[in-house]
Design an enzyme around this catalytic site. Structure first.
Site, PDB file in Angstrom:
ATOM      1  N   ASP A  93      -1.705  -0.419   5.864  1.00 36.97           N
ATOM      2  CA  ASP A  93      -1.939   0.203   7.177  1.00 36.97           C
ATOM      3  C   ASP A  93      -3.421   0.186   7.569  1.00 36.97           C
ATOM      4  O   ASP A  93      -3.776   0.745   8.591  1.00 36.97           O
ATOM      5  CB  ASP A  93      -1.392   1.634   7.207  1.00 36.97           C
ATOM      6  N   ASP A 121      -0.064   4.997   0.887  1.00 36.00           N
ATOM      7  CA  ASP A 121      -0.206   5.954   1.985  1.00 36.00           C
ATOM      8  C   ASP A 121      -0.272   5.206   3.315  1.00 36.00           C
ATOM      9  O   ASP A 121      -1.130   4.353   3.516  1.00 36.00           O
ATOM     10  CB  ASP A 121      -1.452   6.832   1.788  1.00 36.00           C
ATOM     11  N   ASP A 132       0.864  -1.171   0.000  1.00 38.58           N
ATOM     12  CA  ASP A 132       0.000   0.000   0.000  1.00 38.58           C
ATOM     13  C   ASP A 132       0.911   1.233   0.000  1.00 38.58           C
ATOM     14  O   ASP A 132       2.056   1.160   0.468  1.00 38.58           O
ATOM     15  CB  ASP A 132      -0.865  -0.062   1.266  1.00 38.58           C
ATOM     16  N   LYS A 151      -9.073  -2.005  -3.852  1.00 36.05           N
ATOM     17  CA  LYS A 151      -9.076  -2.757  -2.590  1.00 36.05           C
ATOM     18  C   LYS A 151     -10.329  -2.414  -1.794  1.00 36.05           C
ATOM     19  O   LYS A 151     -10.730  -1.259  -1.813  1.00 36.05           O
ATOM     20  CB  LYS A 151      -7.860  -2.353  -1.753  1.00 36.05           C
TER      21      LYS A 151
HETATM   22 MG   LIG Z   1      -2.968   3.173   3.371  1.00 37.74          MG
END
Ligand SMILES: [Mg+2]
Length: 344
Positions: free
Chosen positions: A286, A26, A24, A256
Site C-alpha cells: 500500500d 498493514d 505487505d 523494505k
Molecule cells: Mg503497508
C-alpha cells in the site's frame, strides 16, 4: 502506466502468470488490528489455486512466531512461520549469511542489539550456545557519558542475559563485563520502545572502536499513532541518530525498500527447495516508496493496493512530475480483487 485490475479476465490473466504473492501486511491484509474485508477468504482462494504466499513486513517488534499468532488471532487461518519475512528476521538471516560457521550455521560471536524483543529473539536464534545478544540489559541504567567511557575497559555493565554458563564460562566468572569484552560481530539498530541513552551510547561506542558491522533494521522514519495520526519516531529516526553520532552510514539496511530483504528471501526459499522466479512473483503493497520501490528493486511485478495509505491521487501526482518509473505495474482496490466476484 499502471493497469487497474478490475475485471475477472484481467485478474485471471495475472493469476496465470504469478506463482508467488509477496504481501505487505498493514494496509493489504490488516488495517491496524482489524482484518481488511474479504482477505481471509482471498488468501484461502489463492492457496487453493496453488499460489505461494509470503508476508513481507518491516516490523521488528514481534518475532515471526508472535506475528503468526497475531495473524491467527485476527482471523487469518493457516499462516505458517516459513511464510513470514520481517525486517527483524531479515537482520537475523543477514547475520547468519555473513557470520555463521559452515558446520552448524550458527554465529559464534555476540551481537549488540539496539532494538525490541522481537528483533532480539530473531538474532539470538542464530547464535551458538554461549553467545548472546546484548543491549536490553542496559535499559535501566541511568546515562552517564563517564560511565560508558569507563565501561569500555572496566567491567561495569551487567552480564548478557542469554549467556550459557555450561558452554561458555567466561565471562560468568565475573558479575559484570566491559564493552571491550563483549566484542560483538555486529551492532543491529532499530526502534526500541524501551531504549535509553546508555544503550544508544554503547552502540555508538562499539561502532567507533571495533570492526562490528553496522546493521540497520529498516528506514521508516516515523509510524502513525492515534486518531490524529501523529508521526512518532520509528527505526529510521533511531538509525539516523546513531549514524550522526558515529559519522558513517549503516553497512546494510535490511527492511523494505532495501533489496537485501528480497535477496535473502529468495536465498532462503531456494535453500528450502522452492525457487522464486522474479518473473512469476508479484509484490502487493500500500506504499509506493517502500513496497512498490522494493518490488521494483528485486525485479518482480508490483501492485499498489488502495486499501491502505496511498490513493489514486498519489499516482496522479507521480505522473504529473514525470516519475513514471516509480509507478506500479497494477493498481487494485484491495487484495480481495483476487477473489472471484461470485464468491465475494
Ligand atoms: Mg503497508
Amino acid at each position: 502506466m499502471a493497469v487497474t485490475l478490475s475485471t475477472n479476465a484481467q485478474v485471471a490473466d495475472l493469476l496465470d502468470d504469478v506463482d508467488y504473492f509477496l504481501l505487505d501486511l498493514d494496509g493489504v491484509v490488516l488495517l491496524g488490528d482489524s482484518v481488511i474485508p474479504h482477505i481471509p477468504e482471498t488468501l484461502r482462494h489463492l492457496r487453493e489455486s496453488g499460489k505461494q504466499i509470503r508476508f513481507i513486513s518491516n516490523t521488528i517488534l514481534l518475532e515471526r512466531e508472535g506475528l503468526m499468532r497475531h495473524l491467527h488471532a485476527a482471523g487469518i487461518a493457516g499462516v505458517a512461520m516459513h511464510e513470514i519475512y520481517t525486517a527483524a528476521y531479515t537482520c537475523a538471516l543477514y547475520l547468519q549469511e555473513n557470520f555463521a560457521q559452515r558446520e552448524d550455521h550458527l554465529i559464534h560471536r555476540n551481537v549488540f542489539v539496539l532494538g525490541p524483543s522481537g528483533l532480539n529473539n530473531e538474532v539470538q536464534s542464530m547464535l551458538a550456545a554461549g553467545y548472546s545478544t546484548y543491549g536490553p540489559e542496559l535499559t535501566s541504567i541511568p546515562y552517564s557519558p563517564d560511565l560508558v567511557a569507563r565501561a569500555w575497559t572496566e567491567p561495569l555493565l551487567p552480564l548478557p542475559s542469554h549467556t550459557d554458563e555450561n558452554n561458555h564460562p567466561h565471562p560468568l566468572k565475573k558479575t559484570k563485563i566491559s564493552l571491550k569484552e563483549l566484542d560483538p560481530v555486529a551492532v543491529v539498530v532499530g526502534v526500541d520502545y524501551n531504549m535509553n541513552m546508555t544503550e544508544m551510547a554503547c552502540a555508538v561506542a562499539l561502532l567507533q572502536c571495533t570492526t562490528a558491522r553496522f546493521v540497520a533494521t529498516n528506514p521508516d522514519p516515523a509510524d502513525p499513532a492515534g486518531a490524529r495520526l501523529l508521526l512518532l519516531p520509528s527505526s529510521g529516526a533511531i538509525v539516523a541518530a546513531v549514524q550522526t553520532a558515529v559519522g558513517r552510514a549503516p553497512d546494510v539496511l535490511c527492511g523494505k525498500p532495501s533489496p537485501t530483504m528480497g535477496l535473502l528471501l529468495m536465498e532462503k526459499e531456494a535453500q528450502e527447495g522452492r525457487r522464486v522466479d522474479p518473473q512469476r512473483a508479484v509484490m502487493v503493497g500500500d506504499r509506493l516508496m517502500t513496497d512498490i520501490c522494493f518490488g521494483k528493486k528485486i525485479g518482480v511485478r508490483t501492485a499498489l493496493a488502495l486499501s491502505g495509505t496511498q490513493k489514486l491521487r498519489d499516482l496522479t501526482e507521480l505522473m504529473e512530475r514525470g516519475a513514471t518509473d516509480e509507478l506500479p505495474d497494477y493498481v487494485i482496490e484491495s487484495l480481495a480483487v483476487f477473489l472471484p466476484k461470485s464468491s465475494s
